[in-house]
Write a protein that holds these residues in place. Structure first.
Motif, PDB file in Angstrom:
ATOM      1  N   GLY A   7       8.735  14.119 -21.425  1.00  0.00           N
ATOM      2  CA  GLY A   7       8.891  12.733 -21.014  1.00  0.00           C
ATOM      3  C   GLY A   7       8.856  11.724 -22.138  1.00  0.00           C
ATOM      4  O   GLY A   7       9.061  10.533 -21.901  1.00  0.00           O
ATOM      5  N   ARG A  18       6.893   7.724 -18.414  1.00  0.00           N
ATOM      6  CA  ARG A  18       5.953   8.597 -17.736  1.00  0.00           C
ATOM      7  C   ARG A  18       6.002   9.968 -18.385  1.00  0.00           C
ATOM      8  O   ARG A  18       7.057  10.613 -18.408  1.00  0.00           O
ATOM      9  CB  ARG A  18       6.249   8.724 -16.243  1.00  0.00           C
ATOM     10  CG  ARG A  18       5.141   9.481 -15.507  1.00  0.00           C
ATOM     11  CD  ARG A  18       5.354   9.556 -14.017  1.00  0.00           C
ATOM     12  NE  ARG A  18       6.311  10.581 -13.647  1.00  0.00           N
ATOM     13  CZ  ARG A  18       6.347  11.160 -12.447  1.00  0.00           C
ATOM     14  NH1 ARG A  18       5.474  10.805 -11.511  1.00  0.00           N
ATOM     15  NH2 ARG A  18       7.263  12.071 -12.174  1.00  0.00           N
ATOM     16  N   SER A  20       4.792  13.914 -18.468  1.00  0.00           N
ATOM     17  CA  SER A  20       4.379  14.971 -17.555  1.00  0.00           C
ATOM     18  C   SER A  20       3.825  16.136 -18.358  1.00  0.00           C
ATOM     19  O   SER A  20       4.260  16.392 -19.485  1.00  0.00           O
ATOM     20  CB  SER A  20       5.558  15.461 -16.719  1.00  0.00           C
ATOM     21  OG  SER A  20       6.106  14.427 -15.937  1.00  0.00           O
ATOM     22  N   CYS A  21       2.893  16.831 -17.775  1.00  0.00           N
ATOM     23  CA  CYS A  21       2.328  18.028 -18.385  1.00  0.00           C
ATOM     24  C   CYS A  21       2.307  19.108 -17.313  1.00  0.00           C
ATOM     25  O   CYS A  21       1.456  19.065 -16.411  1.00  0.00           O
ATOM     26  CB  CYS A  21       0.940  17.764 -18.929  1.00  0.00           C
ATOM     27  SG  CYS A  21       0.109  19.225 -19.599  1.00  0.00           S
ATOM     28  N   TRP A  35      -5.208  13.494 -21.847  1.00  0.00           N
ATOM     29  CA  TRP A  35      -4.156  13.219 -22.821  1.00  0.00           C
ATOM     30  C   TRP A  35      -4.803  12.667 -24.088  1.00  0.00           C
ATOM     31  O   TRP A  35      -5.726  11.857 -24.030  1.00  0.00           O
ATOM     32  CB  TRP A  35      -3.154  12.199 -22.297  1.00  0.00           C
ATOM     33  CG  TRP A  35      -2.276  12.674 -21.193  1.00  0.00           C
ATOM     34  CD1 TRP A  35      -2.522  12.578 -19.855  1.00  0.00           C
ATOM     35  CD2 TRP A  35      -1.010  13.319 -21.328  1.00  0.00           C
ATOM     36  NE1 TRP A  35      -1.485  13.131 -19.146  1.00  0.00           N
ATOM     37  CE2 TRP A  35      -0.535  13.586 -20.031  1.00  0.00           C
ATOM     38  CE3 TRP A  35      -0.216  13.698 -22.409  1.00  0.00           C
ATOM     39  CZ2 TRP A  35       0.690  14.219 -19.777  1.00  0.00           C
ATOM     40  CZ3 TRP A  35       0.991  14.320 -22.170  1.00  0.00           C
ATOM     41  CH2 TRP A  35       1.442  14.575 -20.866  1.00  0.00           C
ATOM     42  N   ARG A  71      -2.885  13.310 -11.292  1.00  0.00           N
ATOM     43  CA  ARG A  71      -2.669  14.746 -11.218  1.00  0.00           C
ATOM     44  C   ARG A  71      -2.103  15.104  -9.853  1.00  0.00           C
ATOM     45  O   ARG A  71      -2.422  14.474  -8.844  1.00  0.00           O
ATOM     46  CB  ARG A  71      -3.959  15.501 -11.477  1.00  0.00           C
ATOM     47  CG  ARG A  71      -5.083  15.238 -10.495  1.00  0.00           C
ATOM     48  CD  ARG A  71      -6.413  15.817 -11.010  1.00  0.00           C
ATOM     49  NE  ARG A  71      -6.325  17.265 -11.125  1.00  0.00           N
ATOM     50  CZ  ARG A  71      -7.085  17.980 -11.962  1.00  0.00           C
ATOM     51  NH1 ARG A  71      -7.967  17.377 -12.744  1.00  0.00           N
ATOM     52  NH2 ARG A  71      -6.955  19.281 -11.999  1.00  0.00           N
ATOM     53  N   ASP A  72      -1.257  16.134  -9.847  1.00  0.00           N
ATOM     54  CA  ASP A  72      -0.714  16.685  -8.615  1.00  0.00           C
ATOM     55  C   ASP A  72      -1.023  18.176  -8.656  1.00  0.00           C
ATOM     56  O   ASP A  72      -0.285  18.957  -9.283  1.00  0.00           O
ATOM     57  CB  ASP A  72       0.795  16.423  -8.528  1.00  0.00           C
ATOM     58  CG  ASP A  72       1.397  16.860  -7.207  1.00  0.00           C
ATOM     59  OD1 ASP A  72       0.799  17.744  -6.540  1.00  0.00           O
ATOM     60  OD2 ASP A  72       2.444  16.342  -6.849  1.00  0.00           O
ATOM     61  N   THR A  77       0.613  19.844 -12.198  1.00  0.00           N
ATOM     62  CA  THR A  77       1.143  18.914 -13.190  1.00  0.00           C
ATOM     63  C   THR A  77       0.247  17.691 -13.300  1.00  0.00           C
ATOM     64  O   THR A  77      -0.302  17.223 -12.297  1.00  0.00           O
ATOM     65  CB  THR A  77       2.570  18.485 -12.828  1.00  0.00           C
ATOM     66  OG1 THR A  77       3.410  19.649 -12.760  1.00  0.00           O
ATOM     67  CG2 THR A  77       3.136  17.528 -13.860  1.00  0.00           C
ATOM     68  N   TYR A  79       0.140  13.698 -15.070  1.00  0.00           N
ATOM     69  CA  TYR A  79       1.047  12.649 -15.513  1.00  0.00           C
ATOM     70  C   TYR A  79       0.289  11.584 -16.303  1.00  0.00           C
ATOM     71  O   TYR A  79      -0.905  11.374 -16.113  1.00  0.00           O
ATOM     72  CB  TYR A  79       1.718  11.990 -14.308  1.00  0.00           C
ATOM     73  CG  TYR A  79       2.448  12.950 -13.413  1.00  0.00           C
ATOM     74  CD1 TYR A  79       1.852  13.448 -12.256  1.00  0.00           C
ATOM     75  CD2 TYR A  79       3.735  13.378 -13.728  1.00  0.00           C
ATOM     76  CE1 TYR A  79       2.516  14.336 -11.434  1.00  0.00           C
ATOM     77  CE2 TYR A  79       4.414  14.264 -12.905  1.00  0.00           C
ATOM     78  CZ  TYR A  79       3.801  14.745 -11.764  1.00  0.00           C
ATOM     79  OH  TYR A  79       4.470  15.635 -10.956  1.00  0.00           O
ATOM     80  N   GLN A  81       1.320   7.692 -16.855  1.00  0.00           N
ATOM     81  CA  GLN A  81       2.212   6.553 -16.708  1.00  0.00           C
ATOM     82  C   GLN A  81       1.832   5.518 -17.757  1.00  0.00           C
ATOM     83  O   GLN A  81       0.693   5.053 -17.790  1.00  0.00           O
ATOM     84  CB  GLN A  81       2.088   5.958 -15.307  1.00  0.00           C
ATOM     85  CG  GLN A  81       2.943   4.722 -15.079  1.00  0.00           C
ATOM     86  CD  GLN A  81       4.430   5.024 -15.098  1.00  0.00           C
ATOM     87  OE1 GLN A  81       4.863   6.021 -14.531  1.00  0.00           O
ATOM     88  NE2 GLN A  81       5.207   4.176 -15.746  1.00  0.00           N
ATOM     89  N   CYS A  95      -1.282  16.989 -24.018  1.00  0.00           N
ATOM     90  CA  CYS A  95      -2.123  17.155 -22.843  1.00  0.00           C
ATOM     91  C   CYS A  95      -3.072  18.328 -23.081  1.00  0.00           C
ATOM     92  O   CYS A  95      -2.803  19.206 -23.909  1.00  0.00           O
ATOM     93  CB  CYS A  95      -1.293  17.383 -21.582  1.00  0.00           C
ATOM     94  SG  CYS A  95      -0.239  18.836 -21.611  1.00  0.00           S
TER      95      CYS A  95
END
Length: 119
Positions: A7, A18, A20-21, A35, A71-72, A77, A79, A81, A95
């Motif tokens: 990203g 944004r 992503s990891c 991060w 986090r999701d 993953t 994130y 932002q 990350c």
């Protein structure tokens, strides 16, 4: 365990990115995530972290109010932002995953993604 950051890019000051990891090999629900970044000629510095539960987040003063970590777990993953980017945000962003539920010493690191902010 592999952490794949993506990203990054070259952007002008004031815009958003944004990061992503994506994590493979472990489920991130067992880890606090964070991060960090490293600018040319400088040491790596903490940017943001999110607890294992997702209920607590922490930010470096330099990014507080502009960056948001999330986090999701379903997507494994994390994130970052980044809004209102400044030239001083230019760095390689990494990350990491920590076994400490509130983040601490990192057990795993990703390879980094370059963010360059021009004025």
């Amino acid at each position: 365990v592999q952490l794949q950051a993506s990203g990054g890019g070259l952007v002008q000051a004031g815009v958003s990115l944004r990061l992503s990891c994506a994590v493979s090999g472990r489920t991130i629900s067992n880890y606090a995530m964070g991060w960090s970044r490293q600018a040319p000629g400088k040491e790596r510095e903490f940017v943001a972290s999110i607890s294992r539960s997702g209920g607590s987040t922490y930010y470096a003063d330099a990014v507080k109010g502009r960056f948001t970590i999330s986090r999701d777990n379903a997507k494994n993953t994390v994130y970052l932002q980044m809004n209102s980017l400044k030239p001083e945000d230019t760095a390689v962003y990494y990350c990491a995953a920590s076994g400490n539920p509130y983040y601490g010493t990192s057990d795993y690191w990703g390879q980094g993604t370059q963010v360059t902010v021009s004025s």
